[in-house]
Write a protein that holds these residues in place. Structure first.
Motif, PDB file in Angstrom:
ATOM      1  N   ASP A 113      -8.914 -22.184 -11.225  1.00  0.00           N
ATOM      2  CA  ASP A 113      -9.541 -21.315 -10.417  1.00  0.00           C
ATOM      3  C   ASP A 113     -10.599 -20.530 -10.431  1.00  0.00           C
ATOM      4  O   ASP A 113     -10.772 -20.332 -11.930  1.00  0.00           O
ATOM      5  N   LEU A 114     -11.708 -20.417 -10.774  1.00  0.00           N
ATOM      6  CA  LEU A 114     -13.352 -19.589 -10.684  1.00  0.00           C
ATOM      7  C   LEU A 114     -13.478 -18.491 -10.274  1.00  0.00           C
ATOM      8  O   LEU A 114     -13.617 -18.104  -9.210  1.00  0.00           O
ATOM      9  N   GLY A 161     -12.834 -17.520  -4.353  1.00  0.00           N
ATOM     10  CA  GLY A 161     -12.953 -16.433  -3.720  1.00  0.00           C
ATOM     11  C   GLY A 161     -14.507 -16.093  -3.523  1.00  0.00           C
ATOM     12  O   GLY A 161     -14.726 -15.172  -2.627  1.00  0.00           O
ATOM     13  N   ILE A 162     -15.395 -17.297  -4.725  1.00  0.00           N
ATOM     14  CA  ILE A 162     -16.423 -16.639  -4.082  1.00  0.00           C
ATOM     15  C   ILE A 162     -17.544 -18.072  -3.986  1.00  0.00           C
ATOM     16  O   ILE A 162     -17.706 -18.989  -4.643  1.00  0.00           O
ATOM     17  N   VAL A 164     -15.184 -33.586  -5.776  1.00  0.00           N
ATOM     18  CA  VAL A 164     -14.494 -32.839  -5.968  1.00  0.00           C
ATOM     19  C   VAL A 164     -13.776 -31.955  -4.878  1.00  0.00           C
ATOM     20  O   VAL A 164     -14.820 -30.996  -4.454  1.00  0.00           O
ATOM     21  N   PRO A 165     -12.346 -32.124  -4.847  1.00  0.00           N
ATOM     22  CA  PRO A 165     -12.250 -31.035  -3.313  1.00  0.00           C
ATOM     23  C   PRO A 165     -12.304 -29.525  -3.846  1.00  0.00           C
ATOM     24  O   PRO A 165     -12.309 -28.948  -5.125  1.00  0.00           O
ATOM     25  N   ARG A 166     -12.449 -29.095  -3.065  1.00  0.00           N
ATOM     26  CA  ARG A 166     -12.965 -27.184  -3.070  1.00  0.00           C
ATOM     27  C   ARG A 166     -12.302 -26.719  -2.282  1.00  0.00           C
ATOM     28  O   ARG A 166     -11.187 -26.689  -1.224  1.00  0.00           O
ATOM     29  N   ALA A 167     -11.288 -25.549  -2.460  1.00  0.00           N
ATOM     30  CA  ALA A 167     -10.407 -24.327  -2.066  1.00  0.00           C
ATOM     31  C   ALA A 167     -10.637 -23.234  -1.868  1.00  0.00           C
ATOM     32  O   ALA A 167     -11.439 -22.648  -3.068  1.00  0.00           O
ATOM     33  N   TYR A 168     -10.860 -22.395  -0.861  1.00  0.00           N
ATOM     34  CA  TYR A 168     -10.756 -21.223  -0.747  1.00  0.00           C
ATOM     35  C   TYR A 168     -10.594 -20.166  -0.668  1.00  0.00           C
ATOM     36  O   TYR A 168      -9.506 -20.512   0.330  1.00  0.00           O
TER      37      TYR A 168
END
Length: 222
Positions: free
Chosen positions: A99-100, A125-126, A140-144
């Motif tokens: 989580d960034l 969330g950014i 690389v998979p991404r999650a919002y």
């Protein structure tokens, strides 16, 4: 439905620490690790912008060098670890969601992820950070991750070409899950605090629950 250990099951161990992820890996399908940058440039595992809540120190994470951070103790027990050390502590059989929480982390996060022997998803969330991740390592998979308007969450996930939609349990409902699945997103709900919530999410077809305690899904990996 997959069980995802939030910060290494934060209700059962000092959050975002090596012992937490090692212990959580015995029960969870995946762990989440929060990422920030300290003053000396290293990426460290901590959620808040300050050290006040989880350590015996005070002040902003970004104003502490790594050595200063590691002189503190998390809930009186452990050091704040580097992201590199955390990734090395997770077994290859367990996934990791990073989580960034700041802008400007994508390049170094993905460099460390590429060296790790675990399956990594990047979450934020950014939207700007997710765009950066897509540009650097599109595979690389991404999650919002979001809390609030489901339509807005879906739109951001579309724009950043995410694989996952990660709403809060309060935001998640059957309509959102069905819509997300129809568009090809997997759904991981976070902030899941009780077994009844987990059961409702499972009935809607949620793919994973992000929880602070393993007893949210007592049957998981037993």
């Amino acid at each position: 439905m997959r069980l995802i250990a939030h910060r290494g099951f934060a209700a059962t161990a000092p959050e975002n620490t090596i012992s937490a992820v090692e212990r959580a890996s015995r029960r969870a399908d995946e762990v989440t690790i929060d990422v920030r940058r300290c003053d000396s440039g290293e990426l460290v595992a901590i959620h808040d912008p300050t050290v006040d809540r989880v350590t015996d120190g005070t002040g902003a994470v970004c104003r502490h060098t790594l050595s200063e951070l590691q002189s503190l103790t998390v809930l009186g027990k452990e050091q704040i670890p580097t992201l590199d050390a955390m990734l090395q502590a997770v077994p290859a059989s367990v996934g990791v969601t990073l989580d960034l929480h700041e802008i400007g982390l994508a390049h170094d996060v993905l460099r460390l992820a590429d060296r790790a022997d675990v399956h990594v998803t990047v979450s934020s969330g950014i939207a700007h950070e997710l765009e950066g991740c897509r540009g650097i390592a599109p595979g690389v998979p991404r999650a919002y991750r979001f809390d609030g308007d489901a339509e807005v969450g879906l739109e951001f996930a579309r724009e950043t070409d995410c694989s996952y939609l990660n709403p809060t349990v309060e935001t998640c409902d059957g309509w959102l899950v069905a819509t997300a699945h129809n568009e090809g997103f997997c759904v991981n709900a976070w902030g899941v605090g009780c077994q009844d919530d987990a059961a409702a999410l499972e009935s809607w077809g949620v793919d994973g629950v992000v929880a602070d305690h393993p007893q949210i899904m007592p049957q998981a990996r037993l």
